[in-house]
Design a protein around this motif. Structure first.
Motif, PDB file in Angstrom:
ATOM      1  N   LYS A 184       0.836  -1.210   0.000  1.00 22.41           N
ATOM      2  CA  LYS A 184       0.000   0.000   0.000  1.00 22.41           C
ATOM      3  C   LYS A 184       0.868   1.257   0.000  1.00 22.41           C
ATOM      4  CE  LYS A 184      -2.507  -0.976   3.600  1.00 22.41           C
ATOM      5  NZ  LYS A 184      -3.490  -0.655   4.642  1.00 22.41           N
TER       6      LYS A 184
ATOM      7  N   PRO B 124     -11.733  10.184 -13.657  1.00 20.46           N
ATOM      8  CA  PRO B 124     -11.015   9.780 -12.450  1.00 20.46           C
ATOM      9  C   PRO B 124     -11.666   8.625 -11.699  1.00 20.46           C
ATOM     10  CG  PRO B 124     -12.046  11.926 -12.154  1.00 20.46           C
ATOM     11  CD  PRO B 124     -12.131  11.595 -13.601  1.00 20.46           C
ATOM     12  N   LEU B 125     -13.001   8.610 -11.632  1.00 22.97           N
ATOM     13  CA  LEU B 125     -13.655   7.596 -10.799  1.00 22.97           C
ATOM     14  C   LEU B 125     -13.369   6.169 -11.270  1.00 22.97           C
ATOM     15  CD1 LEU B 125     -15.264   7.378  -8.213  1.00 22.97           C
ATOM     16  CD2 LEU B 125     -17.356   7.415  -9.568  1.00 22.97           C
TER      17      LEU B 125
ATOM     18  N   TYR C 208      -9.447   5.373 -10.787  1.00 24.92           N
ATOM     19  CA  TYR C 208      -8.963   5.128  -9.430  1.00 24.92           C
ATOM     20  C   TYR C 208      -9.641   3.906  -8.812  1.00 24.92           C
ATOM     21  CZ  TYR C 208      -6.415   9.503  -9.612  1.00 24.92           C
ATOM     22  OH  TYR C 208      -5.540  10.491  -9.962  1.00 24.92           O
TER      23      TYR C 208
ATOM     24  N   TYR D 209      -4.987  -3.020  -6.311  1.00 23.83           N
ATOM     25  CA  TYR D 209      -4.332  -3.038  -4.993  1.00 23.83           C
ATOM     26  C   TYR D 209      -5.006  -4.057  -4.081  1.00 23.83           C
ATOM     27  CZ  TYR D 209      -1.353   1.092  -5.497  1.00 23.83           C
ATOM     28  OH  TYR D 209      -0.382   1.970  -5.862  1.00 23.83           O
ATOM     29  N   PHE D 210      -6.343  -4.065  -4.118  1.00 24.26           N
ATOM     30  CA  PHE D 210      -7.085  -4.969  -3.239  1.00 24.26           C
ATOM     31  C   PHE D 210      -6.729  -6.421  -3.552  1.00 24.26           C
ATOM     32  CE2 PHE D 210     -10.699  -7.572  -2.007  1.00 24.26           C
ATOM     33  CZ  PHE D 210     -10.894  -7.144  -0.705  1.00 24.26           C
TER      34      PHE D 210
ATOM     35  N   THR E  93     -12.053  -3.869   2.645  1.00 22.77           N
ATOM     36  CA  THR E  93     -11.794  -2.992   1.497  1.00 22.77           C
ATOM     37  C   THR E  93     -10.845  -1.868   1.884  1.00 22.77           C
ATOM     38  OG1 THR E  93     -14.041  -3.425   0.784  1.00 22.77           O
ATOM     39  CG2 THR E  93     -12.899  -1.632  -0.316  1.00 22.77           C
ATOM     40  N   ILE E  94     -11.117  -1.225   3.014  1.00 22.93           N
ATOM     41  CA  ILE E  94     -10.297  -0.086   3.408  1.00 22.93           C
ATOM     42  C   ILE E  94      -8.896  -0.526   3.797  1.00 22.93           C
ATOM     43  CG2 ILE E  94     -10.040   1.766   5.103  1.00 22.93           C
ATOM     44  CD1 ILE E  94     -12.245   2.249   3.059  1.00 22.93           C
TER      45      ILE E  94
ATOM     46  N   THR F 119      -6.515  -1.373   0.645  1.00 23.53           N
ATOM     47  CA  THR F 119      -6.220  -0.428  -0.441  1.00 23.53           C
ATOM     48  C   THR F 119      -5.482   0.769   0.159  1.00 23.53           C
ATOM     49  OG1 THR F 119      -8.432   0.496  -0.134  1.00 23.53           O
ATOM     50  CG2 THR F 119      -8.169  -1.020  -1.955  1.00 23.53           C
ATOM     51  N   PRO F 120      -4.649   1.453  -0.638  1.00 23.77           N
ATOM     52  CA  PRO F 120      -3.861   2.558  -0.087  1.00 23.77           C
ATOM     53  C   PRO F 120      -4.713   3.785   0.229  1.00 23.77           C
ATOM     54  CG  PRO F 120      -2.980   1.830  -2.212  1.00 23.77           C
ATOM     55  CD  PRO F 120      -4.307   1.195  -2.048  1.00 23.77           C
TER      56      PRO F 120
ATOM     57  N   LEU G  23      -3.861   6.808  -0.145  1.00 21.01           N
ATOM     58  CA  LEU G  23      -3.735   7.795  -1.220  1.00 21.01           C
ATOM     59  C   LEU G  23      -4.794   7.577  -2.297  1.00 21.01           C
ATOM     60  CD1 LEU G  23      -2.013  10.163  -2.234  1.00 21.01           C
ATOM     61  CD2 LEU G  23      -0.588   8.520  -3.445  1.00 21.01           C
ATOM     62  N   VAL G  24      -5.032   6.311  -2.661  1.00 20.35           N
ATOM     63  CA  VAL G  24      -6.039   6.005  -3.685  1.00 20.35           C
ATOM     64  C   VAL G  24      -7.442   6.308  -3.151  1.00 20.35           C
ATOM     65  CG1 VAL G  24      -7.037   4.160  -5.080  1.00 20.35           C
ATOM     66  CG2 VAL G  24      -4.575   4.323  -4.844  1.00 20.35           C
TER      67      VAL G  24
ATOM     68  N   PHE H 213      -7.877   9.977  -3.443  1.00 24.24           N
ATOM     69  CA  PHE H 213      -8.101  10.390  -4.834  1.00 24.24           C
ATOM     70  C   PHE H 213      -9.519  10.050  -5.279  1.00 24.24           C
ATOM     71  CE2 PHE H 213      -3.376  10.404  -6.347  1.00 24.24           C
ATOM     72  CZ  PHE H 213      -3.176  11.541  -5.581  1.00 24.24           C
ATOM     73  N   ILE H 214     -10.037   8.907  -4.824  1.00 22.77           N
ATOM     74  CA  ILE H 214     -11.409   8.536  -5.189  1.00 22.77           C
ATOM     75  C   ILE H 214     -12.384   9.564  -4.629  1.00 22.77           C
ATOM     76  CG2 ILE H 214     -13.254   6.845  -4.783  1.00 22.77           C
ATOM     77  CD1 ILE H 214     -11.121   4.651  -5.030  1.00 22.77           C
TER      78      ILE H 214
ATOM     79  N   PHE I 192     -11.096  13.354  -6.334  1.00 22.72           N
ATOM     80  CA  PHE I 192     -11.170  13.487  -7.792  1.00 22.72           C
ATOM     81  C   PHE I 192     -12.307  12.664  -8.393  1.00 22.72           C
ATOM     82  CE2 PHE I 192      -6.543  14.127  -6.967  1.00 22.72           C
ATOM     83  CZ  PHE I 192      -6.497  15.467  -7.291  1.00 22.72           C
ATOM     84  N   GLY I 193     -12.659  11.565  -7.740  1.00 26.36           N
ATOM     85  CA  GLY I 193     -13.633  10.642  -8.309  1.00 26.36           C
ATOM     86  C   GLY I 193     -15.073  11.034  -8.054  1.00 26.36           C
TER      87      GLY I 193
ATOM     88  N   SER J  18     -17.479  13.352 -10.270  1.00 26.07           N
ATOM     89  CA  SER J  18     -18.084  12.880 -11.514  1.00 26.07           C
ATOM     90  C   SER J  18     -19.437  12.213 -11.277  1.00 26.07           C
ATOM     91  CB  SER J  18     -17.140  11.938 -12.271  1.00 26.07           C
ATOM     92  OG  SER J  18     -16.745  10.874 -11.453  1.00 26.07           O
ATOM     93  N   ILE J  19     -19.775  11.898 -10.009  1.00 28.47           N
ATOM     94  CA  ILE J  19     -21.159  11.479  -9.757  1.00 28.47           C
ATOM     95  C   ILE J  19     -21.895  12.572  -8.980  1.00 28.47           C
ATOM     96  CG2 ILE J  19     -20.824   8.982  -9.923  1.00 28.47           C
ATOM     97  CD1 ILE J  19     -20.659   8.958  -6.824  1.00 28.47           C
TER      98      ILE J  19
ATOM     99  N   SER K 249      -1.107  16.181  -0.828  1.00 25.95           N
ATOM    100  CA  SER K 249      -1.122  15.941  -2.270  1.00 25.95           C
ATOM    101  C   SER K 249      -2.382  16.477  -2.952  1.00 25.95           C
ATOM    102  CB  SER K 249      -0.991  14.441  -2.555  1.00 25.95           C
ATOM    103  OG  SER K 249      -2.113  13.759  -2.045  1.00 25.95           O
TER     104      SER K 249
END
Lengths: 216, 223
Positions: free
Chosen positions: A156, A183-184, A187, A194-195, B63-64, B67-68, B70-71, B74-75, B78-79, B82-83, B167
């Motif tokens: 990670k 982006p969605l 990412y 990663y998972f 899940t948490i 995963t990093p 940082l990602v 970003f989700i 930045f993600g 878009s919704i 960041s």
């Protein structure tokens, strides 16, 4: 030119994940060797050396990995070393891992009962014999699950090297986001990759924990 | 090596550093509180016999934790726009950090509750304590004692991890390094100084936490 997020991008991201894995493996080997040294320096009966090792571990565990990355990224060139992001990333992740491996392995060594040392001595074994035939086999069993568990953290944390410009999975996602403005999905795809890596390692760690206990 | 280190050039930026430090402390405090609230709910749900509750809680934690951060950040930042969910950088940072901390504290709390053996409760009940009294005098204290060290070290880890939100442009402590760097071109000095400031924070918090542990759990006032 904006284009759609396509299956080709997913392939690109999976391909970029090999750098994530390679970096984690490098840090595992480098950090493992250095961590072994840290663990040894922590347990040998020599106070000043113990303090040195404790100081090292506190310095690494007490500062953010992101800071260590930037210090190496900007610091290495001052010593005339390469300015490549890879060098700074591999070096600082190895050092970061060494502090954690050192502590995990010290804990495993010390969790073997001191009576085992005494029993070995009573049977006439020398110090190295006691260490290699009595203590280490038991300590290794204890240390394997947390070591594999730390590898999850390591994988990670390779994501932070994106911020010094090393192109691994996270940086690759940023690049694709720049091209597709999606982006969605980008990412989320990265998160899934990663998972897949980390969850396999977590499950492996859990299975080892149960297996190594059951075998006793 | 013929580089002249000039740490003196950073001295004029002490205001920025103090402001960054304060924001880092605020971020850490809010994340800790929100993370604990989320963690408590998730820990209770995960331990529930109803699969409707326990399954989503497990999925969230796994899940948490796999995963990093940082990602995740970003989700959220930045993600989500878009919704249709637009967040400013600070809010996005707080959400990502709290959601992350929630998963880790859920695991710690669950382990803490499980560490108090059922026989302890049964013993308390057979001594004539009510269920409430048994929880308050027997379970709570032991669970807290078991949870505290793990939670304290998780807090320090999380405090160090808040550096990641620089960041997306949140002006916390680590962000000040890039600001000072851009003004002075003293990259190494700026990042080294800021990185070491975190060490000071870590040491202060660690001794604070072990002091509290000693006062509350070791030197327990007799009643």
């Amino acid at each position: 030119m904006i284009r759609e997020f396509s299956p080709a991008d997913v392939v690109y991201l999976i391909a970029a994940a090999r750098w994530t894995v390679l970096l984690a493996l490098t840090a595992m080997v480098g950090g493992g060797l250095l961590g072994l040294l840290v663990a040894v320096l922590r347990i040998i009966p020599l106070r000043p050396v113990n303090w040195l090792a404790i100081g090292y571990v506190n310095l690494i565990q007490g500062t953010p990995l992101l800071g260590q990355l930037f210090v190496f990224f900007f610091g290495l060139p001052l010593f005339g070393l390469s300015v490549e992001a890879w060098t700074a990333a591999a070096l600082s992740l190895s050092i970061y891992a060494s502090a954690f491996f050192g502590e995990i392995w010290r804990g495993s060594l010390q969790s073997v009962s001191p009576r085992q040392w005494e029993a070995g001595a009573a049977l006439g074994l020398t110090y190295p014999q006691r260490l290699f035939y009595v203590i280490l086999p038991q300590a290794v069993r204890i240390s394997v699950p947390p070591t594999v568990g730390f590898l999850v953290q390591l994988v990670k944390n390779t994501s932070l090297t994106a911020l010094i410009g090393f192109v691994e999975l996270t940086r690759a996602s940023q690049i694709i986001t720049g091209a597709t403005f999606a982006p969605l999905p980008v990412y989320l795809t990265a998160a899934v990759i990663y998972f897949a890596i980390c969850f396999s390692l977590s499950q492996l760690s859990r299975r080892l924990e149960r297996g190594l206990h059951a075998a006793r | 090596m013929n580089y002249n280190f000039k740490f003196g050039a950073l001295w004029r930026y002490q205001d920025e550093i103090v402001q960054g430090l304060l924001l880092t402390l605020q971020l850490s405090a809010v994340t800790m509180v929100c993370g604990l609230v989320i963690g408590l709910g998730v820990a209770l749900a995960a331990g529930s016999p109803r699969r409707m509750l326990s399954a989503p809680a497990r999925v969230y934690v796994e899940t948490i934790r796999n995963t990093p951060l940082l990602v995740q950040l970003f989700i959220v930042y930045f993600g989500l726009p878009s919704i249709g969910i637009k967040l400013d950088a600070l809010t996005a940072a707080l959400i990502a950090l709290s959601v992350n901390m929630g998963a880790y504290s859920a695991e710690i709390l669950r382990a803490g509750f499980e560490s108090v053996r059922r026989s302890q409760v049964e013993a308390a009940r057979s001594l004539g304590l009510t269920a409430g009294q048994a929880f308050r005098h027997v379970v709570l204290f032991q669970a807290m004692k078991a949870i505290y060290p793990a939670l304290a070290s998780q807090f320090v880890l999380m405090m160090l991890a808040t550096s990641v939100v620089s960041s997306i442009g949140v002006a916390e402590l680590f962000h000040q390094a890039s600001f000072i760097d851009s003004r002075t071109y003293r990259s190494f000095e700026a990042y080294a100084l800021i990185t070491l400031s975190y060490l000071a924070l870590t040491l202060v918090f660690r001794s604070l936490f072990s002091g509290v542990y000693w006062a509350v759990f070791v030197r327990r006032p007799r009643r």
